[in-house]
Design a protein around this motif. Structure first.
Motif, PDB file in Angstrom:
ATOM      1  N   ASP A 104       0.867  -1.172   0.000  1.00  0.00           N
ATOM      2  CA  ASP A 104       0.000   0.000   0.000  1.00  0.00           C
ATOM      3  C   ASP A 104       0.911   1.232   0.000  1.00  0.00           C
ATOM      4  OD1 ASP A 104      -1.923   1.963   0.410  1.00  0.00           O
ATOM      5  OD2 ASP A 104      -2.293   1.426   2.497  1.00  0.00           O
ATOM      6  N   VAL A 105       0.779   2.084  -0.999  1.00  0.00           N
ATOM      7  CA  VAL A 105       1.602   3.295  -1.087  1.00  0.00           C
ATOM      8  C   VAL A 105       1.054   4.336  -0.106  1.00  0.00           C
ATOM      9  CG1 VAL A 105       2.370   5.193  -2.563  1.00  0.00           C
ATOM     10  CG2 VAL A 105       2.233   2.867  -3.488  1.00  0.00           C
ATOM     11  N   ILE A 106       1.864   4.665   0.910  1.00  0.00           N
ATOM     12  CA  ILE A 106       1.430   5.615   1.942  1.00  0.00           C
ATOM     13  C   ILE A 106       1.987   7.019   1.714  1.00  0.00           C
ATOM     14  CG2 ILE A 106       1.051   3.826   3.681  1.00  0.00           C
ATOM     15  CD1 ILE A 106       3.765   4.793   4.962  1.00  0.00           C
ATOM     16  N   ALA A 107       2.998   7.146   0.848  1.00  0.00           N
ATOM     17  CA  ALA A 107       3.566   8.462   0.523  1.00  0.00           C
ATOM     18  C   ALA A 107       4.269   8.353  -0.821  1.00  0.00           C
ATOM     19  CB  ALA A 107       4.541   8.929   1.601  1.00  0.00           C
ATOM     20  N   ASN A 108       4.242   9.448  -1.571  1.00  0.00           N
ATOM     21  CA  ASN A 108       4.898   9.464  -2.872  1.00  0.00           C
ATOM     22  C   ASN A 108       5.890  10.629  -2.906  1.00  0.00           C
ATOM     23  OD1 ASN A 108       5.700   9.535  -5.528  1.00  0.00           O
ATOM     24  ND2 ASN A 108       3.654   9.197  -6.366  1.00  0.00           N
ATOM     25  N   PHE A 109       7.174  10.279  -2.789  1.00  0.00           N
ATOM     26  CA  PHE A 109       8.262  11.264  -2.820  1.00  0.00           C
ATOM     27  C   PHE A 109       9.096  11.095  -4.093  1.00  0.00           C
ATOM     28  CE2 PHE A 109       8.217  10.755   2.089  1.00  0.00           C
ATOM     29  CZ  PHE A 109       7.173  11.659   2.207  1.00  0.00           C
ATOM     30  N   SER A 110       8.466  10.560  -5.149  1.00  0.00           N
ATOM     31  CA  SER A 110       9.212  10.266  -6.379  1.00  0.00           C
ATOM     32  C   SER A 110       9.718  11.526  -7.070  1.00  0.00           C
ATOM     33  CB  SER A 110       8.347   9.450  -7.345  1.00  0.00           C
ATOM     34  OG  SER A 110       7.180  10.169  -7.708  1.00  0.00           O
ATOM     35  N   ASN A 111       9.125  12.681  -6.748  1.00  0.00           N
ATOM     36  CA  ASN A 111       9.525  13.934  -7.393  1.00  0.00           C
ATOM     37  C   ASN A 111      10.725  14.586  -6.706  1.00  0.00           C
ATOM     38  OD1 ASN A 111       7.922  14.415  -5.084  1.00  0.00           O
ATOM     39  ND2 ASN A 111       7.447  16.488  -5.782  1.00  0.00           N
ATOM     40  N   LEU A 112      11.197  14.024  -5.607  1.00  0.00           N
ATOM     41  CA  LEU A 112      12.291  14.634  -4.842  1.00  0.00           C
ATOM     42  C   LEU A 112      13.651  14.162  -5.348  1.00  0.00           C
ATOM     43  CD1 LEU A 112      10.901  14.279  -1.188  1.00  0.00           C
ATOM     44  CD2 LEU A 112      10.610  16.191  -2.787  1.00  0.00           C
ATOM     45  N   THR A 113      14.671  14.969  -5.097  1.00  0.00           N
ATOM     46  CA  THR A 113      16.042  14.527  -5.337  1.00  0.00           C
ATOM     47  C   THR A 113      16.401  13.495  -4.251  1.00  0.00           C
ATOM     48  OG1 THR A 113      17.048  16.175  -3.891  1.00  0.00           O
ATOM     49  CG2 THR A 113      16.665  16.823  -6.203  1.00  0.00           C
ATOM     50  N   THR A 114      17.487  12.786  -4.443  1.00  0.00           N
ATOM     51  CA  THR A 114      17.912  11.794  -3.445  1.00  0.00           C
ATOM     52  C   THR A 114      18.098  12.443  -2.079  1.00  0.00           C
ATOM     53  OG1 THR A 114      18.967  10.447  -5.137  1.00  0.00           O
ATOM     54  CG2 THR A 114      19.692  10.092  -2.868  1.00  0.00           C
ATOM     55  N   SER A 115      18.754  13.593  -2.042  1.00  0.00           N
ATOM     56  CA  SER A 115      18.996  14.280  -0.771  1.00  0.00           C
ATOM     57  C   SER A 115      17.686  14.739  -0.130  1.00  0.00           C
ATOM     58  CB  SER A 115      19.925  15.466  -0.997  1.00  0.00           C
ATOM     59  OG  SER A 115      20.150  16.136   0.213  1.00  0.00           O
ATOM     60  N   GLN A 116      16.784  15.304  -0.940  1.00  0.00           N
ATOM     61  CA  GLN A 116      15.483  15.721  -0.409  1.00  0.00           C
ATOM     62  C   GLN A 116      14.699  14.512   0.101  1.00  0.00           C
ATOM     63  OE1 GLN A 116      14.011  17.538  -3.989  1.00  0.00           O
ATOM     64  NE2 GLN A 116      14.406  19.623  -3.276  1.00  0.00           N
ATOM     65  N   PHE A 117      14.803  13.406  -0.630  1.00  0.00           N
ATOM     66  CA  PHE A 117      14.071  12.195  -0.263  1.00  0.00           C
ATOM     67  C   PHE A 117      14.487  11.698   1.125  1.00  0.00           C
ATOM     68  CE2 PHE A 117      14.261   7.506  -0.075  1.00  0.00           C
ATOM     69  CZ  PHE A 117      12.905   7.236  -0.033  1.00  0.00           C
ATOM     70  N   TRP A 118      15.800  11.532   1.343  1.00  0.00           N
ATOM     71  CA  TRP A 118      16.253  11.005   2.640  1.00  0.00           C
ATOM     72  C   TRP A 118      15.954  11.994   3.765  1.00  0.00           C
ATOM     73  CZ3 TRP A 118      16.729   6.107   3.168  1.00  0.00           C
ATOM     74  CH2 TRP A 118      17.120   5.323   2.088  1.00  0.00           C
ATOM     75  N   THR A 119      16.044  13.273   3.476  1.00  0.00           N
ATOM     76  CA  THR A 119      15.696  14.290   4.474  1.00  0.00           C
ATOM     77  C   THR A 119      14.211  14.177   4.835  1.00  0.00           C
ATOM     78  OG1 THR A 119      17.431  15.753   3.640  1.00  0.00           O
ATOM     79  CG2 THR A 119      15.676  16.772   4.949  1.00  0.00           C
ATOM     80  N   GLN A 120      13.361  14.002   3.815  1.00  0.00           N
ATOM     81  CA  GLN A 120      11.917  13.870   4.046  1.00  0.00           C
ATOM     82  C   GLN A 120      11.590  12.569   4.771  1.00  0.00           C
ATOM     83  OE1 GLN A 120       9.367  16.228   3.258  1.00  0.00           O
ATOM     84  NE2 GLN A 120       8.378  14.834   4.686  1.00  0.00           N
ATOM     85  N   MET A 121      12.280  11.493   4.429  1.00  0.00           N
ATOM     86  CA  MET A 121      12.049  10.207   5.106  1.00  0.00           C
ATOM     87  C   MET A 121      12.361  10.321   6.598  1.00  0.00           C
ATOM     88  SD  MET A 121      10.832   7.846   3.046  1.00  0.00           S
ATOM     89  CE  MET A 121      11.335   6.192   3.571  1.00  0.00           C
ATOM     90  N   LEU A 122      13.444  11.011   6.929  1.00  0.00           N
ATOM     91  CA  LEU A 122      13.793  11.236   8.337  1.00  0.00           C
ATOM     92  C   LEU A 122      12.738  12.096   9.011  1.00  0.00           C
ATOM     93  CD1 LEU A 122      17.631  11.792   7.987  1.00  0.00           C
ATOM     94  CD2 LEU A 122      16.545  10.038   9.424  1.00  0.00           C
ATOM     95  N   ALA A 123      12.339  13.191   8.341  1.00  0.00           N
ATOM     96  CA  ALA A 123      11.372  14.123   8.924  1.00  0.00           C
ATOM     97  C   ALA A 123      10.008  13.462   9.134  1.00  0.00           C
ATOM     98  CB  ALA A 123      11.232  15.354   8.023  1.00  0.00           C
ATOM     99  N   SER A 124       9.670  12.499   8.281  1.00  0.00           N
ATOM    100  CA  SER A 124       8.371  11.811   8.356  1.00  0.00           C
ATOM    101  C   SER A 124       8.397  10.608   9.303  1.00  0.00           C
ATOM    102  CB  SER A 124       7.955  11.338   6.964  1.00  0.00           C
ATOM    103  OG  SER A 124       7.859  12.412   6.073  1.00  0.00           O
ATOM    104  N   ASN A 125       9.553  10.355   9.927  1.00  0.00           N
ATOM    105  CA  ASN A 125       9.726   9.171  10.784  1.00  0.00           C
ATOM    106  C   ASN A 125       9.456   7.874  10.026  1.00  0.00           C
ATOM    107  OD1 ASN A 125      10.585  10.353  13.222  1.00  0.00           O
ATOM    108  ND2 ASN A 125       8.476  10.983  13.656  1.00  0.00           N
ATOM    109  N   PHE A 126       9.854   7.827   8.753  1.00  0.00           N
ATOM    110  CA  PHE A 126       9.717   6.616   7.955  1.00  0.00           C
ATOM    111  C   PHE A 126      10.971   5.754   7.993  1.00  0.00           C
ATOM    112  CE2 PHE A 126       6.400   8.810   5.044  1.00  0.00           C
ATOM    113  CZ  PHE A 126       5.361   8.339   5.822  1.00  0.00           C
ATOM    114  N   LEU A 127      12.013   6.206   8.689  1.00  0.00           N
ATOM    115  CA  LEU A 127      13.244   5.427   8.811  1.00  0.00           C
ATOM    116  C   LEU A 127      13.412   4.967  10.258  1.00  0.00           C
ATOM    117  CD1 LEU A 127      15.852   7.556   6.791  1.00  0.00           C
ATOM    118  CD2 LEU A 127      14.423   5.669   5.970  1.00  0.00           C
ATOM    119  N   LEU A 128      14.067   3.814  10.415  1.00  0.00           N
ATOM    120  CA  LEU A 128      14.437   3.338  11.741  1.00  0.00           C
ATOM    121  C   LEU A 128      15.961   3.157  11.731  1.00  0.00           C
ATOM    122  CD1 LEU A 128      13.176   2.399  14.477  1.00  0.00           C
ATOM    123  CD2 LEU A 128      13.310   0.065  13.581  1.00  0.00           C
ATOM    124  N   PRO A 129      16.696   4.272  11.832  1.00  0.00           N
ATOM    125  CA  PRO A 129      18.155   4.192  11.701  1.00  0.00           C
ATOM    126  C   PRO A 129      18.832   3.782  13.008  1.00  0.00           C
ATOM    127  CG  PRO A 129      17.506   6.486  11.881  1.00  0.00           C
ATOM    128  CD  PRO A 129      16.237   5.657  11.967  1.00  0.00           C
TER     129      PRO A 129
END
Length: 193
Positions: A104-129
């Motif tokens: 199930d697609v819960i977010a679409n960040f396909s329009n972001l650059t790689t750097s924007q994408f990882w920054t957004q993933m962190l900000a959205s709490n979508f990563l467990l680093p």
């Protein structure tokens, strides 16, 4: 029913609207993780569960495990939950055939650059680093140290312990009314999150 699911095509990523009905089938090997570790005890138990299935049972079993994904740059899908289940599938006798799984697609960040994408993933709490429970910085230019494949996940013994006590529904840690539910019986989880 599988009729609700479309075949995922990365070329169409930019037009996909996320939400509860944004349902797709995708080969399991194409999914990218959003964490570093997992509990191998849980993976191994789930692998055994897949190995005892007949081939005609696999699809109905996987329909009970529709997992959330985020679309990243290039239409790459990043799994935000279900790492144990899908790693177990890859490790099972079904793994070599790269079976389709349900997401199930819960977010679409396909329009972001790689750097924007990882920054957004962190900000959205979508990563467990976390590495063995210790937070590690994520390089927003590359996504490192998050692995690029589920097969790159490493063992976290604490996650294994958590599974053994918390998620394993037949945990016999507390077989008395002093467990969280106040019920006596071996089918009650010993601890709550």
């Amino acid at each position: 029913s599988t009729n609700a699911f479309q075949t995922y095509n990365p070329a169409n990523a930019s037009s996909i609207q996320p939400g509860p009905f944004s349902l797709f089938t995708v080969p399991v090997d194409s999914l990218h993780p959003t964490q570093l570790n997992e509990g191998f005890q849980e993976v191994n138990k789930k692998t055994t569960g897949f190995d005892i299935l007949q081939p005609q049972q696999l699809q109905s079993n996987l329909l009970t495990a529709i997992e959330p994904v985020v679309i990243g740059p290039g239409g790459v899908l990043y799994l935000t939950d279900g790492h144990h289940t899908f790693t177990a599938l890859e490790n099972s006798s079904f793994g070599p055939s790269n079976p389709n799984v349900f997401v199930d697609v819960i977010a679409n960040f396909s329009n972001l650059t790689t750097s924007q994408f990882w920054t957004q993933m962190l900000a959205s709490n979508f990563l467990l680093p976390l590495n063995d429970g210790v937070a590690v910085p994520v390089n927003t230019a590359t996504g490192s140290p998050i692995p690029t494949a589920l097969t790159g996940l490493t063992s976290d013994p604490y996650r294994g312990l958590e599974y053994g006590i918390l998620k394993n529904k037949s945990s016999k840690l507390l077989k008395t009314a002093t467990n969280i539910t106040g019920q006596i019986g071996s089918t009650i989880p010993g601890l709550d999150k």
